[in-house]
Motif scaffolding. Structure first.
Motif, PDB file in Angstrom:
ATOM      1  N   GLU A  16       0.735  -1.320   0.229  1.00 54.55           N
ATOM      2  CA  GLU A  16      -0.010   0.180  -0.143  1.00 54.55           C
ATOM      3  C   GLU A  16       0.869   1.250   0.163  1.00 54.55           C
ATOM      4  OE1 GLU A  16      -4.190   1.047   2.242  1.00 54.55           O
ATOM      5  OE2 GLU A  16      -2.871  -0.091   3.176  1.00 54.55           O
ATOM      6  N   LEU A  17       0.309   2.271  -0.668  1.00 56.68           N
ATOM      7  CA  LEU A  17       1.039   3.479  -0.711  1.00 56.68           C
ATOM      8  C   LEU A  17       0.110   4.590  -0.477  1.00 56.68           C
ATOM      9  CD1 LEU A  17       3.600   4.951  -3.313  1.00 56.68           C
ATOM     10  CD2 LEU A  17       1.774   6.267  -2.782  1.00 56.68           C
ATOM     11  N   TYR A  18       0.524   5.524   0.669  1.00 59.46           N
ATOM     12  CA  TYR A  18      -0.272   6.620   1.191  1.00 59.46           C
ATOM     13  C   TYR A  18       0.254   7.823   0.606  1.00 59.46           C
ATOM     14  CZ  TYR A  18      -2.626   3.802   4.515  1.00 59.46           C
ATOM     15  OH  TYR A  18      -3.395   2.547   5.220  1.00 59.46           O
ATOM     16  N   LEU A  19      -0.402   8.772  -0.062  1.00 61.50           N
ATOM     17  CA  LEU A  19       0.165  10.078  -0.555  1.00 61.50           C
ATOM     18  C   LEU A  19      -0.705  10.920  -0.147  1.00 61.50           C
ATOM     19  CD1 LEU A  19       2.035  11.823  -2.484  1.00 61.50           C
ATOM     20  CD2 LEU A  19       0.246  11.338  -4.380  1.00 61.50           C
ATOM     21  N   VAL A  20      -0.202  11.875   0.690  1.00 61.57           N
ATOM     22  CA  VAL A  20      -0.813  13.091   1.143  1.00 61.57           C
ATOM     23  C   VAL A  20      -0.951  14.304   0.029  1.00 61.57           C
ATOM     24  CG1 VAL A  20      -0.907  14.807   2.918  1.00 61.57           C
ATOM     25  CG2 VAL A  20       0.011  12.608   3.501  1.00 61.57           C
ATOM     26  N   VAL A  21      -2.298  14.624  -0.045  1.00 65.93           N
ATOM     27  CA  VAL A  21      -2.676  15.756  -1.182  1.00 65.93           C
ATOM     28  C   VAL A  21      -3.009  17.039  -0.408  1.00 65.93           C
ATOM     29  CG1 VAL A  21      -3.035  14.103  -3.060  1.00 65.93           C
ATOM     30  CG2 VAL A  21      -5.058  14.740  -1.582  1.00 65.93           C
ATOM     31  N   ALA A  22      -3.395  17.113   1.017  1.00 69.52           N
ATOM     32  CA  ALA A  22      -3.834  18.072   1.511  1.00 69.52           C
ATOM     33  C   ALA A  22      -3.870  17.913   2.899  1.00 69.52           C
ATOM     34  CB  ALA A  22      -5.346  18.483   1.138  1.00 69.52           C
ATOM     35  N   GLY A  23      -3.493  19.083   3.662  1.00 68.22           N
ATOM     36  CA  GLY A  23      -3.437  18.502   5.190  1.00 68.22           C
ATOM     37  C   GLY A  23      -2.099  18.002   5.527  1.00 68.22           C
ATOM     38  N   GLU A  24      -2.316  17.647   7.111  1.00 75.94           N
ATOM     39  CA  GLU A  24      -0.952  17.043   7.664  1.00 75.94           C
ATOM     40  C   GLU A  24      -1.634  15.783   8.493  1.00 75.94           C
ATOM     41  OE1 GLU A  24       1.857  19.436  10.082  1.00 75.94           O
ATOM     42  OE2 GLU A  24       0.976  18.304  11.628  1.00 75.94           O
ATOM     43  N   VAL A  25      -0.933  14.648   8.314  1.00 82.38           N
ATOM     44  CA  VAL A  25      -1.442  13.304   8.977  1.00 82.38           C
ATOM     45  C   VAL A  25       0.035  12.784   9.758  1.00 82.38           C
ATOM     46  CG1 VAL A  25      -3.265  12.731   7.443  1.00 82.38           C
ATOM     47  CG2 VAL A  25      -0.930  12.073   6.962  1.00 82.38           C
ATOM     48  N   VAL A  26      -0.288  11.942  10.705  1.00 80.41           N
ATOM     49  CA  VAL A  26       0.477  11.083  11.131  1.00 80.41           C
ATOM     50  C   VAL A  26       0.491   9.758  10.848  1.00 80.41           C
ATOM     51  CG1 VAL A  26       1.623  10.482  13.415  1.00 80.41           C
ATOM     52  CG2 VAL A  26       0.678  12.645  13.313  1.00 80.41           C
ATOM     53  N   MET A  27       1.439   9.003  10.326  1.00 76.13           N
ATOM     54  CA  MET A  27       1.348   7.910   9.839  1.00 76.13           C
ATOM     55  C   MET A  27       2.265   6.907  10.517  1.00 76.13           C
ATOM     56  SD  MET A  27       0.246   6.247   6.962  1.00 76.13           S
ATOM     57  CE  MET A  27       0.429   4.563   6.528  1.00 76.13           C
ATOM     58  N   THR A  28       1.898   5.710  11.092  1.00 74.75           N
ATOM     59  CA  THR A  28       2.597   4.894  11.888  1.00 74.75           C
ATOM     60  C   THR A  28       2.821   3.709  10.987  1.00 74.75           C
ATOM     61  OG1 THR A  28       1.436   5.566  13.774  1.00 74.75           O
ATOM     62  CG2 THR A  28       2.467   3.560  13.583  1.00 74.75           C
ATOM     63  N   VAL A  29       4.097   3.223  10.919  1.00 77.78           N
ATOM     64  CA  VAL A  29       4.446   1.789  10.121  1.00 77.78           C
ATOM     65  C   VAL A  29       5.315   1.117  10.948  1.00 77.78           C
ATOM     66  CG1 VAL A  29       5.546   0.848   8.036  1.00 77.78           C
ATOM     67  CG2 VAL A  29       4.179   3.160   7.886  1.00 77.78           C
TER      68      VAL A  29
ATOM     69  N   VAL B 165       5.334  12.473  10.544  1.00 79.46           N
ATOM     70  CA  VAL B 165       4.319  13.619  10.023  1.00 79.46           C
ATOM     71  C   VAL B 165       4.555  13.707   8.609  1.00 79.46           C
ATOM     72  CG1 VAL B 165       3.760  15.733  10.445  1.00 79.46           C
ATOM     73  CG2 VAL B 165       4.259  14.628  12.511  1.00 79.46           C
ATOM     74  N   LEU B 166       3.431  13.514   7.868  1.00 83.06           N
ATOM     75  CA  LEU B 166       3.356  13.856   6.522  1.00 83.06           C
ATOM     76  C   LEU B 166       2.537  14.974   6.130  1.00 83.06           C
ATOM     77  CD1 LEU B 166       2.731  10.101   5.404  1.00 83.06           C
ATOM     78  CD2 LEU B 166       4.726  11.064   5.742  1.00 83.06           C
ATOM     79  N   ARG B 167       3.209  15.702   5.129  1.00 82.43           N
ATOM     80  CA  ARG B 167       2.313  16.738   4.418  1.00 82.43           C
ATOM     81  C   ARG B 167       2.103  16.763   3.026  1.00 82.43           C
ATOM     82  NH1 ARG B 167       6.053  18.204   8.495  1.00 82.43           N
ATOM     83  NH2 ARG B 167       5.057  19.131  10.192  1.00 82.43           N
TER      84      ARG B 167
ATOM     85  N   ASN C 239      -5.066  11.874  11.792  1.00 82.79           N
ATOM     86  CA  ASN C 239      -5.138  13.325  11.666  1.00 82.79           C
ATOM     87  C   ASN C 239      -5.120  14.187  13.020  1.00 82.79           C
ATOM     88  OD1 ASN C 239      -5.417  16.234  11.246  1.00 82.79           O
ATOM     89  ND2 ASN C 239      -7.078  15.719   9.823  1.00 82.79           N
ATOM     90  N   GLU C 240      -3.937  14.593  13.541  1.00 80.05           N
ATOM     91  CA  GLU C 240      -3.916  15.281  14.814  1.00 80.05           C
ATOM     92  C   GLU C 240      -3.919  16.557  14.710  1.00 80.05           C
ATOM     93  OE1 GLU C 240      -0.364  13.749  16.824  1.00 80.05           O
ATOM     94  OE2 GLU C 240      -1.246  11.760  17.113  1.00 80.05           O
ATOM     95  N   SER C 241      -4.053  17.066  13.475  1.00 78.22           N
ATOM     96  CA  SER C 241      -4.076  18.689  13.386  1.00 78.22           C
ATOM     97  C   SER C 241      -5.454  19.318  13.485  1.00 78.22           C
ATOM     98  CB  SER C 241      -3.676  18.811  11.702  1.00 78.22           C
ATOM     99  OG  SER C 241      -4.643  18.731  10.813  1.00 78.22           O
ATOM    100  N   ASP C 242      -5.608  20.352  12.908  1.00 80.80           N
ATOM    101  CA  ASP C 242      -6.947  21.167  13.440  1.00 80.80           C
ATOM    102  C   ASP C 242      -7.565  21.468  11.944  1.00 80.80           C
ATOM    103  OD1 ASP C 242      -6.592  21.579  16.047  1.00 80.80           O
ATOM    104  OD2 ASP C 242      -5.361  23.314  15.831  1.00 80.80           O
ATOM    105  N   ALA C 243      -6.866  20.789  10.985  1.00 83.47           N
ATOM    106  CA  ALA C 243      -7.726  21.024   9.560  1.00 83.47           C
ATOM    107  C   ALA C 243      -7.920  19.712   9.076  1.00 83.47           C
ATOM    108  CB  ALA C 243      -6.734  21.840   8.659  1.00 83.47           C
ATOM    109  N   PRO C 244      -8.726  19.431   8.174  1.00 86.18           N
ATOM    110  CA  PRO C 244      -8.912  18.262   7.272  1.00 86.18           C
ATOM    111  C   PRO C 244      -7.543  17.902   6.634  1.00 86.18           C
ATOM    112  CG  PRO C 244     -10.979  19.852   7.032  1.00 86.18           C
ATOM    113  CD  PRO C 244      -9.734  20.614   7.451  1.00 86.18           C
TER     114      PRO C 244
END
Length: 128
Positions: free
Chosen positions: A69-82, A88-90, A107-112
């Protein structure tokens, strides 16, 4: 021409015991012959996909198939655990998760946040 518009195959799912729901848009789920599947994830602040893995024959697997699986962030900020690592990914950042490795995103941020997920068999025979 086959066109899928946003919302055509949208679901709000709680995934793998994570805090949710996670908005999931699955692209051409029933029609594609590509060796990979494509999803768009939408995570509101506080939402998460719980930890899971993809490995055929493993009772802990969320899938009957072994899949990378590949996760690509296109908006916002997330925390990825592997496995035992977190990052933290942007927008523009991506993480690759091999079959059988536990992983999840939150998503630990304040935005979607939005991510494109690509997943399929590890022997997908993709052009290199």
């Amino acid at each position: 021409m086959l066109v899928q518009r946003r919302g055509d195959d949208h679901h709000d799912w709680s995934l793998y015991e994570g805090r949710g729901p996670v908005g999931v848009e699955w692209y051409f789920r029933e029609r594609t012959e590509l060796p990979t599947s494509v999803m768009l994830y939408h995570l509101e602040p506080g939402a998460e996909e719980g930890s899971h893995l993809h490995l055929a024959g493993d009772p802990a697997s969320c899938s009957e198939l072994s899949e990378d699986e590949l996760y690509l962030v296109v908006a916002g900020e997330v925390v990825m655990t592997v496995a035992d690592e977190e990052a933290v990914l942007r927008p523009g950042d991506a993480v690759y998760v091999p079959q059988g490795v536990a992983h999840g995103v939150r998503n630990e941020s304040d935005a979607p946040a939005e991510l494109v997920l690509l997943f399929g068999p590890p022997d997908g025979n993709l052009l290199r």
